[in-house]
Scaffold this active site. Structure first.
Site, PDB file in Angstrom:
ATOM      1  CG  ASP A  63      -3.464   7.988  -2.148  1.00 26.92           C
ATOM      2  OD1 ASP A  63      -3.032   8.126  -0.848  1.00 26.92           O
ATOM      3  OD2 ASP A  63      -3.120   6.696  -2.103  1.00 26.92           O
ATOM      4  NE  ARG A 114      -6.163   0.436  -1.651  1.00 26.41           N
ATOM      5  CZ  ARG A 114      -5.763   1.779  -1.046  1.00 26.41           C
ATOM      6  NH1 ARG A 114      -4.344   1.078  -0.666  1.00 26.41           N
ATOM      7  NH2 ARG A 114      -6.523   2.477  -0.308  1.00 26.41           N
ATOM      8  NE  ARG A 146      -0.324   1.886   3.402  1.00 21.61           N
ATOM      9  CZ  ARG A 146       0.558   2.803   3.275  1.00 21.61           C
ATOM     10  NH1 ARG A 146       1.333   1.889   3.834  1.00 21.61           N
ATOM     11  NH2 ARG A 146       0.405   4.046   3.081  1.00 21.61           N
ATOM     12  N   GLY A 147       0.415   2.256  -0.269  1.00 24.77           N
ATOM     13  CA  GLY A 147       0.732   3.768  -0.495  1.00 24.77           C
ATOM     14  C   GLY A 147       0.909   3.663  -1.234  1.00 24.77           C
ATOM     15  CG  ASN A 165      -2.878  11.806   1.879  1.00 23.43           C
ATOM     16  OD1 ASN A 165      -2.040  10.620   1.627  1.00 23.43           O
ATOM     17  ND2 ASN A 165      -2.819  12.222   3.296  1.00 23.43           N
TER      18      ASN A 165
HETATM   19  O1  MRU Z   1      -4.965   2.755   1.451  1.00 27.11           O
HETATM   20  P1  MRU Z   1      -3.834   3.436   1.365  1.00 27.11           P
HETATM   21  O2  MRU Z   1      -2.795   3.225   3.148  1.00 27.11           O
HETATM   22  O3  MRU Z   1      -3.138   2.836   0.518  1.00 27.11           O
HETATM   23  O4  MRU Z   1      -3.502   4.644   2.020  1.00 27.11           O
HETATM   24  C1  MRU Z   1      -1.926   5.697   1.404  1.00 27.11           C
HETATM   25  C2  MRU Z   1      -1.908   7.461   2.190  1.00 27.11           C
HETATM   26  O5  MRU Z   1      -3.012   7.661   1.935  1.00 27.11           O
HETATM   27  C3  MRU Z   1      -0.735   7.482   1.485  1.00 27.11           C
HETATM   28  O6  MRU Z   1      -0.969   9.065   2.539  1.00 27.11           O
HETATM   29  C4  MRU Z   1      -0.532   8.023  -0.014  1.00 27.11           C
HETATM   30  O7  MRU Z   1      -0.957   6.987  -0.404  1.00 27.11           O
HETATM   31  C5  MRU Z   1       1.326   8.376   0.376  1.00 27.11           C
HETATM   32  S1  MRU Z   1       2.609   7.308   0.737  1.00 27.11           S
HETATM   33  C6  MRU Z   1       3.452   8.034   0.720  1.00 27.11           C
END
Ligand code: MRU
Length: 352
Positions: free
Chosen positions: A241, A93, A51-52, A251
């Site tokens: 994101d 996603r 994730r991220g 985000n």
């Molecule tokens: O649902 P996730 O855990 O993938 O969400 C991640 C985030 O919102 C992070 O802040 C974003 O992806 C930036 S990661 C460098």
């Protein structure tokens, strides 16, 4: 620590693999999964084991390489198979632009060598995936250095979700700004939002903070505004994101509330993200597709029910913060200030 490791660059005939840390198991267990099966990576992205935004894009690029490596004629025509693979990866996603950005890069490489041998296509796709990964490592470093110049010598900082090595191919984005500031000898104290419902802050950011030996305190999401009221937060820094050309930032859910609170308390609110997160094709926040998550994630915590059966649930994974609440956007190329549409155009023009 690297969240993703490509086991490639080996003699011909060697089957390449991706090794990744299973983020759903942290912080209790540090488990690594090694696979040459692209569907396993697709599922890992879906269930947030990977994730991220930047990590999702890199993993998808490697997944495409593995899918091509495993191509067999009974899957149908080579091109149809490729389209099937990228469509299923795209469906994992919807919000993080890095996923679509990486897939687009892989697709243009595929299209440029479609008439070559499968071995050559595989070689070129692998080369591109490694390039995407290496670029992310460099972008994380640049963000860390550029962002840390904004940080005062002594500061309390608030962050949300996880933006560290786990979320990227390198050392992180907003997280790396903090790490670099600490390395420069600045006295930083970090407040980490637990980040409901999946606790990326509590489980992942606190785990990374501990590994880095940074002074960090875990808070519930709803404590953040109260801390600001008590003058205990000097600035907020989070990741992204997807960033629109006018500076609307998607985000993790809860980011917008933090931005509103920071604005009310006159506290700087920074976004840190690689240029791969900027989507110049869209202008406003309403054009960003917001992922909604499985209701089960809200009515259960680690398999234990926390709400009555059959309740109505709404669980968006992200929200959108408008540009007027954002003090600056720290990218690998430069630190941008409002008005963001002009800043982005200037950044791209000067980097040509
Ligand atoms: O649902 P996730 O855990 O993938 O969400 C991640 C985030 O919102 C992070 O802040 C974003 O992806 C930036 S990661 C460098």
């Amino acid at each position: 620590m690297r969240s993703l490791e490509w086991i490639g660059k080996s003699p011909t005939g060697f089957r390449k693999k991706l090794r990744f840390i299973d983020q759903t198991k942290l912080p209790l267990e540090e488990i690594y999964i090694t696979t040459d099966n692209y569907s396993e990576i697709e599922n890992a992205i879906r269930r947030l084991s990977i994730r991220g935004a930047p990590a999702i894009g890199i993993a998808a690029a490697y997944a495409i390489v593995l899918a091509i490596q495993n191509y067999q004629k009974d899957f149908g025509s080579f091109e149809d198979y490729f389209r099937h693979v990228i469509n299923s990866l795209k469906s994992t996603r919807p919000t993080a632009i890095n996923l679509f950005w990486a897939i687009e890069r892989m697709t243009s490489v595929f299209n440029s060598c479609i008439n070559n041998s499968i071995e050559d296509i595989l070689f070129k796709l692998e080369e591109e995936a490694i390039k995407i990964h290496d670029e992310d490592i460099r972008m994380c470093s640049a963000i860390g250095i550029k962002g840390s110049s904004l940080i005062p010598d002594k500061a309390n900082v608030l962050t949300h979700c996880n933006t560290g090595a786990l979320a990227t191919g390198g050392d992180g984005t907003a997280f790396n700004v903090i790490v670099q500031a600490v390395k420069q000898g600045k006295k930083i104290k970090v407040y980490v939002d637990e980040t409901r419902p999946l606790l990326q802050g509590a489980r992942l950011t606190m785990w990374e903070m501990k590994k880095q030996g940074i002074d960090a305190t875990l808070i519930t999401d709803s404590t953040a505004t109260f801390l600001m009221q008590q003058n205990k937060v000097d600035f907020v820094i989070v990741g992204a994101d997807r960033i629109s050309s006018e500076g609307f930032v998607a985000n993790k859910i809860g980011t917008y509330s933090l931005a509103v609170s920071a604005y009310h308390h006159r506290i700087p609110f920074y976004i840190a993200a690689p240029s791969s997160t900027i989507d110049m094709k869209i202008k406003s926040g309403s054009e960003i597709i917001i992922e909604t998550r499985d209701p089960l994630e809200l009515v259960e915590i680690f398999g234990k029910r926390t709400a009555p059966l059959d309740v109505d649930v709404y669980s968006p994974a992200f929200d959108v913060t408008p540009p007027e609440l954002i003090t600056a956007i720290i990218t690998d190329r430069s630190v941008l200030y409002p008005p963001y549409s002009a800043s982005f155009h200037q950044m791209y023009a000067s980097n040509k």
